[in-house]
Design a protein around this motif. Structure first.
Motif, PDB file in Angstrom:
ATOM      1  N   PHE A   1       1.129  -1.561  -0.111  1.00  0.00           N
ATOM      2  CA  PHE A   1      -0.245  -0.274  -0.057  1.00  0.00           C
ATOM      3  C   PHE A   1       1.041   1.459   0.038  1.00  0.00           C
ATOM      4  CE2 PHE A   1      -2.486  -3.480   1.259  1.00  0.00           C
ATOM      5  CZ  PHE A   1      -4.089  -2.906   1.210  1.00  0.00           C
ATOM      6  N   GLY A   2       0.883   2.126  -0.540  1.00  0.00           N
ATOM      7  CA  GLY A   2       0.760   3.916  -0.390  1.00  0.00           C
ATOM      8  C   GLY A   2      -0.115   4.492  -0.437  1.00  0.00           C
ATOM      9  N   PRO A   3       0.830   5.484   0.110  1.00  0.00           N
ATOM     10  CA  PRO A   3       0.006   6.850   0.569  1.00  0.00           C
ATOM     11  C   PRO A   3      -1.441   7.315  -0.697  1.00  0.00           C
ATOM     12  CG  PRO A   3       2.425   7.809   1.016  1.00  0.00           C
ATOM     13  CD  PRO A   3       2.075   5.874  -0.219  1.00  0.00           C
ATOM     14  N   ALA A   4      -2.574   7.014  -0.496  1.00  0.00           N
ATOM     15  CA  ALA A   4      -3.108   8.094  -0.925  1.00  0.00           C
ATOM     16  C   ALA A   4      -3.585   9.500  -1.208  1.00  0.00           C
ATOM     17  CB  ALA A   4      -4.361   7.628  -0.988  1.00  0.00           C
ATOM     18  N   PRO A   5      -3.244   9.790  -3.195  1.00  0.00           N
ATOM     19  CA  PRO A   5      -2.940  11.472  -3.233  1.00  0.00           C
ATOM     20  C   PRO A   5      -4.237  11.605  -2.391  1.00  0.00           C
ATOM     21  CG  PRO A   5      -2.864   9.534  -5.180  1.00  0.00           C
ATOM     22  CD  PRO A   5      -3.248   9.372  -3.947  1.00  0.00           C
ATOM     23  N   ASP A   6      -5.728  11.622  -1.758  1.00  0.00           N
ATOM     24  CA  ASP A   6      -6.554  12.464  -1.843  1.00  0.00           C
ATOM     25  C   ASP A   6      -6.583  12.451  -0.117  1.00  0.00           C
ATOM     26  OD1 ASP A   6      -7.214   9.606  -1.846  1.00  0.00           O
ATOM     27  OD2 ASP A   6      -9.634  10.127  -2.582  1.00  0.00           O
ATOM     28  N   SER A   7      -5.628  12.211   0.679  1.00  0.00           N
ATOM     29  CA  SER A   7      -5.593  11.478   2.226  1.00  0.00           C
ATOM     30  C   SER A   7      -5.651  12.853   2.774  1.00  0.00           C
ATOM     31  CB  SER A   7      -4.112  10.827   1.825  1.00  0.00           C
ATOM     32  OG  SER A   7      -4.110  10.628   3.863  1.00  0.00           O
ATOM     33  N   PRO A   8      -6.486  12.930   3.296  1.00  0.00           N
ATOM     34  CA  PRO A   8      -5.865  14.369   4.471  1.00  0.00           C
ATOM     35  C   PRO A   8      -4.871  15.162   5.187  1.00  0.00           C
ATOM     36  CG  PRO A   8      -7.717  12.971   4.746  1.00  0.00           C
ATOM     37  CD  PRO A   8      -7.688  12.516   4.032  1.00  0.00           C
ATOM     38  N   VAL A   9      -4.474  13.229   5.393  1.00  0.00           N
ATOM     39  CA  VAL A   9      -4.013  13.012   5.951  1.00  0.00           C
ATOM     40  C   VAL A   9      -2.615  12.820   5.649  1.00  0.00           C
ATOM     41  CG1 VAL A   9      -2.178  12.376   8.739  1.00  0.00           C
ATOM     42  CG2 VAL A   9      -4.747  13.367   8.720  1.00  0.00           C
ATOM     43  N   LYS A  10      -1.506  13.406   5.302  1.00  0.00           N
ATOM     44  CA  LYS A  10       0.254  12.644   5.044  1.00  0.00           C
ATOM     45  C   LYS A  10       0.772  11.651   5.465  1.00  0.00           C
ATOM     46  CE  LYS A  10      -2.042  14.828   1.286  1.00  0.00           C
ATOM     47  NZ  LYS A  10      -1.738  14.070   0.547  1.00  0.00           N
ATOM     48  N   LYS A  11       1.823  10.529   5.672  1.00  0.00           N
ATOM     49  CA  LYS A  11       1.911   9.877   5.996  1.00  0.00           C
ATOM     50  C   LYS A  11       2.782   8.728   4.546  1.00  0.00           C
ATOM     51  CE  LYS A  11       0.042   9.118  10.363  1.00  0.00           C
ATOM     52  NZ  LYS A  11      -0.733   7.756  11.313  1.00  0.00           N
ATOM     53  N   PRO A  12       3.215   8.638   5.037  1.00  0.00           N
ATOM     54  CA  PRO A  12       4.487   8.407   4.319  1.00  0.00           C
ATOM     55  C   PRO A  12       4.980   6.552   3.529  1.00  0.00           C
ATOM     56  CG  PRO A  12       6.462   8.401   5.955  1.00  0.00           C
ATOM     57  CD  PRO A  12       5.108   8.805   6.049  1.00  0.00           C
ATOM     58  N   ARG A  13       4.233   5.846   4.716  1.00  0.00           N
ATOM     59  CA  ARG A  13       3.944   4.548   4.967  1.00  0.00           C
ATOM     60  C   ARG A  13       3.132   4.149   5.948  1.00  0.00           C
ATOM     61  NH1 ARG A  13       8.892   5.590   7.344  1.00  0.00           N
ATOM     62  NH2 ARG A  13       9.790   5.720   4.909  1.00  0.00           N
ATOM     63  N   LEU A  14       2.038   2.945   5.569  1.00  0.00           N
ATOM     64  CA  LEU A  14       0.887   1.994   6.706  1.00  0.00           C
ATOM     65  C   LEU A  14       2.028   1.884   7.644  1.00  0.00           C
ATOM     66  CD1 LEU A  14      -2.214   0.302   4.774  1.00  0.00           C
ATOM     67  CD2 LEU A  14      -0.116  -0.452   6.884  1.00  0.00           C
ATOM     68  N   ASP A  15       1.238   2.108   8.912  1.00  0.00           N
ATOM     69  CA  ASP A  15       1.714   0.974   9.893  1.00  0.00           C
ATOM     70  C   ASP A  15       0.830   0.105  10.118  1.00  0.00           C
ATOM     71  OD1 ASP A  15       2.568   0.200  12.396  1.00  0.00           O
ATOM     72  OD2 ASP A  15       2.598   2.273  13.371  1.00  0.00           O
ATOM     73  N   PRO A  16       0.753  -1.345  10.300  1.00  0.00           N
ATOM     74  CA  PRO A  16      -0.577  -1.621  10.778  1.00  0.00           C
ATOM     75  C   PRO A  16      -1.036  -1.675  11.678  1.00  0.00           C
ATOM     76  CG  PRO A  16       1.468  -3.166   9.822  1.00  0.00           C
ATOM     77  CD  PRO A  16       2.120  -1.136  10.044  1.00  0.00           C
ATOM     78  N   ASP A  17      -0.244  -0.868  13.006  1.00  0.00           N
ATOM     79  CA  ASP A  17      -0.143  -1.258  13.819  1.00  0.00           C
ATOM     80  C   ASP A  17      -1.437   0.111  14.536  1.00  0.00           C
ATOM     81  OD1 ASP A  17       0.698  -3.476  14.974  1.00  0.00           O
ATOM     82  OD2 ASP A  17       2.140  -2.231  15.784  1.00  0.00           O
ATOM     83  N   ARG A  18      -1.737   1.273  13.010  1.00  0.00           N
ATOM     84  CA  ARG A  18      -2.693   2.113  13.177  1.00  0.00           C
ATOM     85  C   ARG A  18      -3.774   1.885  12.548  1.00  0.00           C
ATOM     86  NH1 ARG A  18      -2.675   5.053  17.099  1.00  0.00           N
ATOM     87  NH2 ARG A  18      -3.019   6.298  16.305  1.00  0.00           N
ATOM     88  N   LEU A  19      -3.968   0.305  12.051  1.00  0.00           N
ATOM     89  CA  LEU A  19      -5.080   0.899  10.852  1.00  0.00           C
ATOM     90  C   LEU A  19      -6.424   0.881  11.939  1.00  0.00           C
ATOM     91  CD1 LEU A  19      -3.642  -2.086   7.901  1.00  0.00           C
ATOM     92  CD2 LEU A  19      -4.927   0.864   8.148  1.00  0.00           C
ATOM     93  N   ARG A  20      -7.206   0.617  11.038  1.00  0.00           N
ATOM     94  CA  ARG A  20      -8.437   0.322  12.373  1.00  0.00           C
ATOM     95  C   ARG A  20      -9.871   0.007  11.785  1.00  0.00           C
ATOM     96  NH1 ARG A  20     -11.066   7.025  11.060  1.00  0.00           N
ATOM     97  NH2 ARG A  20     -12.273   6.075  11.964  1.00  0.00           N
ATOM     98  N   ILE A  21     -10.928  -0.594  11.302  1.00  0.00           N
ATOM     99  CA  ILE A  21     -12.082  -0.940  11.104  1.00  0.00           C
ATOM    100  C   ILE A  21     -12.546  -0.342   9.873  1.00  0.00           C
ATOM    101  CG2 ILE A  21     -14.154  -1.487  10.935  1.00  0.00           C
ATOM    102  CD1 ILE A  21     -14.061  -2.351  14.169  1.00  0.00           C
ATOM    103  N   GLY A  22     -12.311  -1.400   8.480  1.00  0.00           N
ATOM    104  CA  GLY A  22     -12.644  -0.925   7.190  1.00  0.00           C
ATOM    105  C   GLY A  22     -11.747  -1.009   6.545  1.00  0.00           C
TER     106      GLY A  22
END
Length: 219
Positions: free
Chosen positions: A84-105
């Motif tokens: 997974f890479g950052p989505a261009p329309d993401s309101p919060v910018k992060k360089p990479r995904l942290d699986p421990d911060r993922l939510r439901i969905g």
């Protein structure tokens, strides 16, 4: 949206859509992703398309994996956090995904219309399997009558009693109760944590609260 032919079991999720320029259609699946290791699913499409798989973390950062799929037979796909890479329309910018911060969905998006593909299409999604990391055993006494804060993911294997004067404060990203929880005048505080109760069957675990007990949910 309906039930379609199955790759496994009794049926798949079928999403039929009419692709028009600049449009997209999404299918959302509500499942806990905190601690994600990988997930797999089968997909079939009647027309070639671009499938976007999207997730979001607790801070509102969005990430996606973009997959170009030809028309035809069933395909088994496997995705890990590194895919997974950052989505261009993401309101919060992060360089990479942290699986421990993922939510439901978990979202599946037919993005063909956005990319200029038109006409009808049907997607079939089946046999979704989500693998999450196993939290380690937490050092929590079976009877708690003092204050205790847990700030790392963990798991309590047996029943837990929190007595008057006792308080369990969980600030970890994920926590698992594999037993019953009884509040005997004590306090349970959950701060931004994905809490699950494990059992051999649904509704096996129970939460009992005596008078004077408190449960505090934050974030």
């Amino acid at each position: 949206l309906g039930v379609g032919e199955a790759q496994e079991g009794a049926g798949s999720v079928r999403m039929s859509l009419e692709r028009a320029p600049g449009t997209a259609a999404a299918l959302l699946h509500a499942s806990l992703l905190t601690g994600l290791v990988r997930f797999e699913f089968d997909v079939r499409r009647e027309r070639a398309t671009t499938l976007v798989v999207a997730v979001e973390d607790r801070d509102g950062a969005r990430f996606h994996a973009v997959l170009s799929l030809p028309e035809g037979a069933w395909t088994r796909l496997s995705l890990a956090p590194a895919d997974f890479g950052p989505a261009p329309d993401s309101p919060v910018k992060k360089p990479r995904l942290d699986p421990d911060r993922l939510r439901i969905g978990l979202g599946f998006l037919d993005a063909g219309g956005i990319l200029g593909q038109t006409g009808p299409n049907t997607l079939f999604i089946d046999a979704l399997r989500i693998e999450r990391s196993d939290p380690p055993a937490a050092d929590v006494p079976a009877v708690l009558d003092t204050s205790l804060t847990l700030d790392t993911p963990g798991r309590v294997a047996g029943d837990l009693r929190i007595r008057a004067g006792g308080a369990l404060r969980i600030t970890a990203s994920r926590f698992v109760f594999a037993g019953d929880l009884r509040l005997e005048g004590g306090t349970l505080e959950i701060h931004g944590c994905a809490v699950t109760f494990e059992g051999a069957y649904p509704h096996q675990r129970k939460i009992h609260m005596d008078a004077g007990s408190r449960v505090v949910l934050r974030d």
